[in-house]
Design a protein around this motif. Structure first.
Motif, mmCIF file in Angstrom:
data_model
loop_
_atom_site.group_PDB
_atom_site.id
_atom_site.type_symbol
_atom_site.label_atom_id
_atom_site.label_comp_id
_atom_site.label_asym_id
_atom_site.label_seq_id
_atom_site.Cartn_x
_atom_site.Cartn_y
_atom_site.Cartn_z
ATOM 1 N N VAL A 131 -77.938 -1.308 -54.008
ATOM 2 C CA VAL A 131 -79.360 -1.400 -54.353
ATOM 3 C C VAL A 131 -79.467 -1.560 -55.863
ATOM 4 C CG1 VAL A 131 -79.478 1.129 -54.248
ATOM 5 C CG2 VAL A 131 -81.589 -0.189 -54.338
ATOM 6 N N ALA A 136 -86.322 -0.200 -55.349
ATOM 7 C CA ALA A 136 -86.388 0.849 -54.341
ATOM 8 C C ALA A 136 -87.811 1.112 -53.862
ATOM 9 C CB ALA A 136 -85.804 2.131 -54.922
ATOM 10 N N PRO A 137 -87.994 1.406 -52.563
ATOM 11 C CA PRO A 137 -89.312 1.810 -52.075
ATOM 12 C C PRO A 137 -89.615 3.257 -52.473
ATOM 13 C CG PRO A 137 -87.690 1.953 -50.306
ATOM 14 C CD PRO A 137 -86.966 1.413 -51.515
ATOM 15 N N ALA A 139 -89.809 7.058 -52.572
ATOM 16 C CA ALA A 139 -88.769 7.951 -52.059
ATOM 17 C C ALA A 139 -89.140 8.576 -50.718
ATOM 18 C CB ALA A 139 -88.478 9.038 -53.090
ATOM 19 N N LEU A 187 -76.635 9.034 -43.800
ATOM 20 C CA LEU A 187 -77.973 8.765 -44.335
ATOM 21 C C LEU A 187 -78.471 7.378 -43.925
ATOM 22 C CD1 LEU A 187 -77.398 10.107 -47.956
ATOM 23 C CD2 LEU A 187 -78.724 11.214 -46.152
ATOM 24 N N GLN A 189 -79.981 5.272 -45.684
ATOM 25 C CA GLN A 189 -79.745 4.290 -46.752
ATOM 26 C C GLN A 189 -78.390 3.611 -46.612
ATOM 27 O OE1 GLN A 189 -80.747 7.487 -46.987
ATOM 28 N NE2 GLN A 189 -81.367 7.978 -49.082
ATOM 29 N N ILE B 124 -86.850 8.782 -59.073
ATOM 30 C CA ILE B 124 -86.609 9.439 -57.786
ATOM 31 C C ILE B 124 -86.431 8.387 -56.692
ATOM 32 C CG2 ILE B 124 -87.551 11.108 -56.103
ATOM 33 C CD1 ILE B 124 -86.770 12.249 -58.911
ATOM 34 N N ASP B 125 -87.277 7.352 -56.722
ATOM 35 C CA ASP B 125 -87.155 6.270 -55.734
ATOM 36 C C ASP B 125 -85.752 5.659 -55.810
ATOM 37 O OD1 ASP B 125 -89.815 6.769 -55.343
ATOM 38 O OD2 ASP B 125 -90.521 5.010 -56.447
ATOM 39 N N GLN B 126 -85.330 5.362 -57.028
ATOM 40 C CA GLN B 126 -84.042 4.709 -57.224
ATOM 41 C C GLN B 126 -82.889 5.570 -56.690
ATOM 42 O OE1 GLN B 126 -83.747 1.659 -58.281
ATOM 43 N NE2 GLN B 126 -81.521 1.689 -58.065
ATOM 44 N N VAL B 128 -82.954 8.077 -54.518
ATOM 45 C CA VAL B 128 -82.980 8.219 -53.061
ATOM 46 C C VAL B 128 -82.408 6.963 -52.409
ATOM 47 C CG1 VAL B 128 -84.507 8.347 -51.047
ATOM 48 C CG2 VAL B 128 -84.803 9.945 -52.939
ATOM 49 N N ALA B 129 -82.762 5.795 -52.924
ATOM 50 C CA ALA B 129 -82.257 4.541 -52.353
ATOM 51 C C ALA B 129 -80.731 4.451 -52.463
ATOM 52 C CB ALA B 129 -82.907 3.352 -53.051
ATOM 53 N N GLN B 130 -80.182 5.073 -53.496
ATOM 54 C CA GLN B 130 -78.718 5.068 -53.671
ATOM 55 C C GLN B 130 -78.003 6.010 -52.707
ATOM 56 O OE1 GLN B 130 -78.507 6.427 -57.671
ATOM 57 N NE2 GLN B 130 -78.534 4.385 -58.581
ATOM 58 N N GLY B 131 -78.780 6.900 -52.078
ATOM 59 C CA GLY B 131 -78.169 7.857 -51.170
ATOM 60 C C GLY B 131 -77.951 9.229 -51.786
ATOM 61 N N VAL B 132 -78.687 9.545 -52.856
ATOM 62 C CA VAL B 132 -78.591 10.881 -53.436
ATOM 63 C C VAL B 132 -79.228 11.873 -52.461
ATOM 64 C CG1 VAL B 132 -79.427 12.381 -55.297
ATOM 65 C CG2 VAL B 132 -78.526 10.109 -55.834
ATOM 66 N N PRO B 133 -78.482 12.863 -51.995
ATOM 67 C CA PRO B 133 -79.012 13.785 -50.974
ATOM 68 C C PRO B 133 -79.861 14.914 -51.556
ATOM 69 C CG PRO B 133 -76.679 14.229 -51.353
ATOM 70 C CD PRO B 133 -77.056 13.132 -52.293
ATOM 71 N N PHE B 134 -81.054 14.571 -51.996
ATOM 72 C CA PHE B 134 -81.973 15.601 -52.489
ATOM 73 C C PHE B 134 -82.338 16.579 -51.372
ATOM 74 C CE2 PHE B 134 -83.403 12.302 -55.687
ATOM 75 C CZ PHE B 134 -83.100 13.044 -56.821
ATOM 76 N N GLN B 165 -75.099 15.164 -58.273
ATOM 77 C CA GLN B 165 -75.522 14.154 -57.309
ATOM 78 C C GLN B 165 -76.148 12.942 -57.987
ATOM 79 O OE1 GLN B 165 -74.379 14.155 -54.289
ATOM 80 N NE2 GLN B 165 -73.364 16.050 -54.866
ATOM 81 N N LEU B 168 -73.252 11.035 -59.607
ATOM 82 C CA LEU B 168 -72.466 10.300 -58.619
ATOM 83 C C LEU B 168 -73.248 9.082 -58.109
ATOM 84 C CD1 LEU B 168 -70.611 13.147 -56.695
ATOM 85 C CD2 LEU B 168 -69.774 11.701 -58.535
ATOM 86 N N TYR B 171 -72.857 6.640 -60.920
ATOM 87 C CA TYR B 171 -71.443 6.233 -60.912
ATOM 88 C C TYR B 171 -71.169 5.258 -59.760
ATOM 89 C CZ TYR B 171 -66.511 7.049 -59.464
ATOM 90 O OH TYR B 171 -65.206 6.913 -59.033
ATOM 91 N N SER B 172 -71.836 5.455 -58.635
ATOM 92 C CA SER B 172 -71.620 4.531 -57.523
ATOM 93 C C SER B 172 -72.208 3.154 -57.867
ATOM 94 C CB SER B 172 -72.204 5.079 -56.217
ATOM 95 O OG SER B 172 -73.614 5.028 -56.230
#
Lengths: 249, 644
Positions: A131, A136-137, A139, A187, A189, B124-126, B128-134, B165, B168, B171-172
């Motif tokens: 992404v 991004a959409p 959250a 997840l 995503q 936050i949107d970005q 979450v889209a990356q898969g950060v497990p908030f 998180q 990472l 970093y990803s």
């Protein structure tokens, strides 16, 4: 406390290396293990001896930089990182053997320092969601059940220290690799690239020269972050279902 | 010299939008003709490197650690702020902006802070889209908590490992660009100097930490994302390797250093246990949401406690002084960090401290455990309690924690304009390495926000604007300036190796740390600062004549790495003292004892000190020149901060 330290010294990656014995006195129980080595190093410097090189950075148990194989266990006797290990875990008069991580894919750089860049290359092979910044959409448009998010977080806690590899008789990197594959497979995503991710990361892991998994569970037992071996089972499922229905075929 | 902050005209809420529109763009086909160097791979560096590579620029990313994932952003625990108002509790971009300006004691730029609050929601949107497990609620939506003195719940978190998180995640994104061939990674490589040609930053000189090779790298722009300089105090919550070298060398090549004396002392750290101590461990500020801070009400009881004659739990309720709740009834234990730290120091100075050294206060959870059950407390703070037990050997479920303030963050840093460009064109500073958004005190959960805002959402626009004005031709690495700076770097390494004195590097670093902590720490006086300046100068001389650096350059040499960093800390320390001496007021983390209100609060002097103090390097052994950037407040009214 007074301790005898048998420490692996190796000048560089081509040197053969060997154990050198040092005596550490004036060790206090409140010292961390690495602080004990700091004190030793200051004494060595004053005596004109090159200090013992070891990796470390945050000293809070989170950066994954510290390593050390202490008395036959990665990160020593407790299930924690070496930087969080304190001298109260040892007793006066004890002999402590300190070695680097031993694995073909982690060549020794100097003394106790090893090269773990193989882990970076495994992540580069697919340990991400593709992404771009800005696309991004909102959250909260991606609701995720709490138990799923919690499981993903359990896997995501891996600090990439390499203790799992050091603990494994086959020097397998399955726990490390499976933690990332699991996090993203759990997840929403991670769904789009789910199959290619598993295929590519596993292929890279093999290419780096890490061994196979024979389910001894040593990795889980020694992992300072408690990463569960069920991640390996999940990775195997992901991998096999990916190869039989590959997106890239 | 007048500092031009380049703040765009127009109403506060429209500045960034207008500025983005008026910024020049680089043609998509031309982007690959521009090279960008990013030094440091923490939140700011990794996010900037990834975002610039996604746009098509060719990026080189450097870090001294063995992997970009180890940068010290990883250690941030508590959370990241964003003005999402998901909780419907009255938050807004304007409120986050206002809280940050006020929390910074009115020593930050309105426009920068507003932009930070504005882009916070996209971070936050970005992530979450990356898969950060908030953390999430049972309904599957994101959870929030109130954090560090905020009266709304705007902090997003991932257990006690939010920094990990988020890093990472960045970093990803970075790893993906490495795989794409858009980023070339240089781990275990340290920036040693900056190359400036015709007034523009054109590259850096580095040392390969494994082979010792000193190398040059050319680029059209250089981004310093190298973190803060808290390790000037020796003991801090920073990672052992965190250092000021990249920023300091840039400073000596023309980048002004702003507000160096603004350092943040975090109230909740594990106290010092002895002389062997190498670093201090932070206990997340979130603990103050449920823990109550107290000391014994009398010196006699404190004395007994210190001698081990009684234990904390033996002390009766009426003999406990909950000093934060008493002094600040409306904010209680949640007052901002500087206020909490200073109050802890104050009670300890009165002889009420609780551990053997007398430098600790209690943080007690028994009320929360009784109220919420142990299970709930364990869910919230389990890993922190475990860490505390590991380090101290005491169980915080049974006995109150002992905490004491420790150096945690540095608000000062390289001066940057609205584009995050330093006074050297083409040189940028992001994240903690710059001075810009937190004024004299940073609010909790705002560092992660700033690092990612700078890297993901600010610099990709502003660097483009600069590059668009340069011709897309390669930077000439054969320019003699590269060779000249490289030789200077080699000479300095040789000098350090040749001193062959009697004391290891840490010996000097510890002494510098003590001077800084005692005289330029939580409370400062004119007399103490003047003494500190002389002491640092003497220590610097002693270092350069008596330090012992082992072995050679051509190998992994950790004592040489340290010596090189401490040499720079010694110079920075003196500038911090100069800055603290000249600022005849108290504000945020800078508390001059001469300037306080009758009830002991920081007394600002807005008439004379509402400016950014930017320091210009003039040469070896010369006093630096002070250049002021006046702060203009068009939207908020300056008031005495009150948390009563």
């Amino acid at each position: 406390m007074k301790l005898t330290l048998k420490i692996w010294r190796q000048k560089n990656s081509t040197d053969k290396g060997g154990f050198v014995t040092y005596v550490a006195d004036h060790v206090s129980k409140d010292m961390s293990f690495l602080e004990m080595l700091d004190v030793l190093n200051d004494q060595l410097t004053e005596r004109g001896v090159d200090p013992v090189h070891f990796d470390h950075d945050c000293r809070e148990g989170i950066c994954g930089m510290c390593s050390l194989y202490i008395n036959g266990k990665p990160h020593g006797p407790l299930q924690t990182t070496t930087c969080q290990l304190h001298m109260r875990s040892f007793s006066d008069g004890e002999t402590i053997t300190i070695e680097p991580w031993r694995a073909k894919a982690f060549p020794v750089v100097k003394d106790l320092v090893v090269n773990r860049s193989a882990f970076d290359r495994i992540i580069q092979a697919g340990g991400y969601v593709s992404v771009n910044t800005g696309g991004a959409p909102d959250a909260n448009e991606i609701p995720i059940p709490k138990n799923v998010a919690d499981l993903a977080m359990d896997a995501a806690q891996c600090i990439g220290c390499g203790a799992c590899v050091a603990a494994c008789k086959n020097a397998s990197a399955m726990l490390f690799t499976s933690a990332k594959i699991s996090q993203l497979a759990l997840l929403p995503q991670g769904q789009v690239e789910r199959k290619t991710r598993a295929e590519k990361m596993v292929a890279q892991m093999d290419a780096e020269g890490f061994g196979a998994c024979t389910n001894t569970g040593a990795c889980e037992a020694e992992c300072p972050k408690g990463i569960s071996i069920t991640n390996i089972a999940r990775m195997n499922r992901e991998y096999f279902s990916a190869v039989v229905s590959s997106d890239t075929m | 010299m007048i500092l031009d902050s380049k703040i765009p005209a127009g109403p506060l809420a429209e500045k960034w939008t207008n500025h983005k529109f008026s910024s020049k763009l680089v043609n998509p086909a031309n982007k690959r003709k521009y090279d960008v160097i990013v030094v440091g791979t923490g939140l700011a560096g990794a996010s900037a490197a990834a975002s610039l590579a996604e746009l098509g620029y060719i990026v080189k990313a450097f870090c001294f650690q063995d992997s970009p994932r180890r940068a010290h952003s990883i250690a941030a625990q508590g959370g990241i702020n964003a003005a999402k108002n998901y909780q419907n509790d009255g938050d807004s971009i304007y409120r986050l902006f206002y809280d940050t300006i006020k929390g910074g004691d009115y020593r930050a730029r309105e426009a920068n802070v507003y932009r930070l609050a504005e882009v916070s929601v996209k971070i936050i949107d970005q992530c979450v889209a990356q898969g950060v497990p908030f953390a999430r609620e049972y309904g599957g939506l994101l959870a929030n908590r109130s954090f560090g003195g905020a009266q709304v719940s705007r902090t997003f978190y991932a257990r006690g490992q939010t920094g990990q998180q988020l890093l990472l995640g960045a970093y990803s994104a970075l790893s993906r660009q490495v795989a794409n061939g858009k980023v070339k990674l240089y781990p275990r490589t340290e920036m040693m100097d900056l190359v400036v040609i015709d007034g523009h930053a054109k590259g850096i000189v580095t040392r390969n930490l494994i082979t010792g090779a000193v190398e040059t790298h050319a680029a059209h722009a250089v981004l310093l994302c190298t973190g803060g300089y808290g390790n000037v105090f020796f003991l801090s919550t920073n990672a052992m390797g965190s250092n000021v070298t990249a920023a300091w060398r840039a400073h000596k090549r023309g980048a002004f250093f702003a507000n160096p004396c603004f350092t943040q002392i975090h109230p909740t750290c594990i106290p010092v246990s002895g002389d062997h101590q190498s670093k201090l461990t932070l206990m997340s500020e979130s603990l103050r949401n449920d823990g109550r801070v107290w000391v014994p009400a009398s010196q006699e009881i404190a004395e007994k406690l210190r001698k081990g004659q009684i234990k904390a739990n033996d002390i009766k309720e009426e003999d406990r002084d909950y000093f934060l709740e008493r002094n600040y009834p409306s904010f209680g234990n949640l007052v901002p960090r500087d206020v909490a730290s200073r109050n802890a120091k104050y009670v300890c100075d009165q002889g009420l401290g609780v551990n053997e050294t007398g430098e600790a206060v209690f943080l007690d959870f028994r009320y929360a455990i009784t109220r919420d059950t142990r299970e709930i407390i364990e869910q919230k703070y389990g890993n922190l309690f475990e860490m505390y037990k590991q380090i101290t050997g005491e169980d915080p479920y049974e006995m109150p924690m002992m905490i004491y303030p420790a150096v945690h963050y540095t608000m000062g840093g390289l001066w940057v304009d609205y584009n995050l460009m330093t006074t050297v064109p083409g040189l940028y500073a992001l994240g903690e390495a710059n001075f810009s958004e937190h004024g004299a005190n940073r609010l909790g959960a705002s560092a992660l926000m700033q690092g990612l805002a700078d890297g993901y959402f600010v610099v990709p626009y502003t660097v483009g604007d600069y590059l668009a004005q340069l011709a897309p031709k390669q930077v000439d690495e054969t320019h003699p300036e590269f060779a000249r700076i490289k030789e200077e770097v080699q000479n300095r390494i040789n000098m350090l190796l040749q001193i062959n004195g009697t004391k290891p590097v840490d010996y000097f670093h510890r002494r510098l740390g003590k001077i800084m902590w005692n005289e330029c720490g939580m409370a400062r006086t004119i007399k103490g600062l003047k003494g500190a300046k002389a002491e640092i100068q003497a220590l610097k001389k002693e270092f350069w004549s008596n330090v012992k650096v082992m072995a050679t350059n051509e190998e992994l040499n950790q004592s040489l790495e340290k010596a090189n960093r401490v040499a720079d800390f010694l110079e920075l320390g003196e500038l911090m003292v100069d800055d603290a001496l000249h600022r005849n007021e108290s504000c945020g983390g800078h508390f001059r004892e001469e300037y306080q209100t009758p009830d002991g609060e920081a007394l600002r002097d807005d008439e004379n000190f509402a400016y950014v103090a930017a320091w210009k390097y003039l040469g070896e052994g010369q006093e630096e020149e002070l250049v002021k950037e006046e702060l203009v407040f068009e939207n908020v009214k300056l008031t005495q901060r009150s948390y009563k």
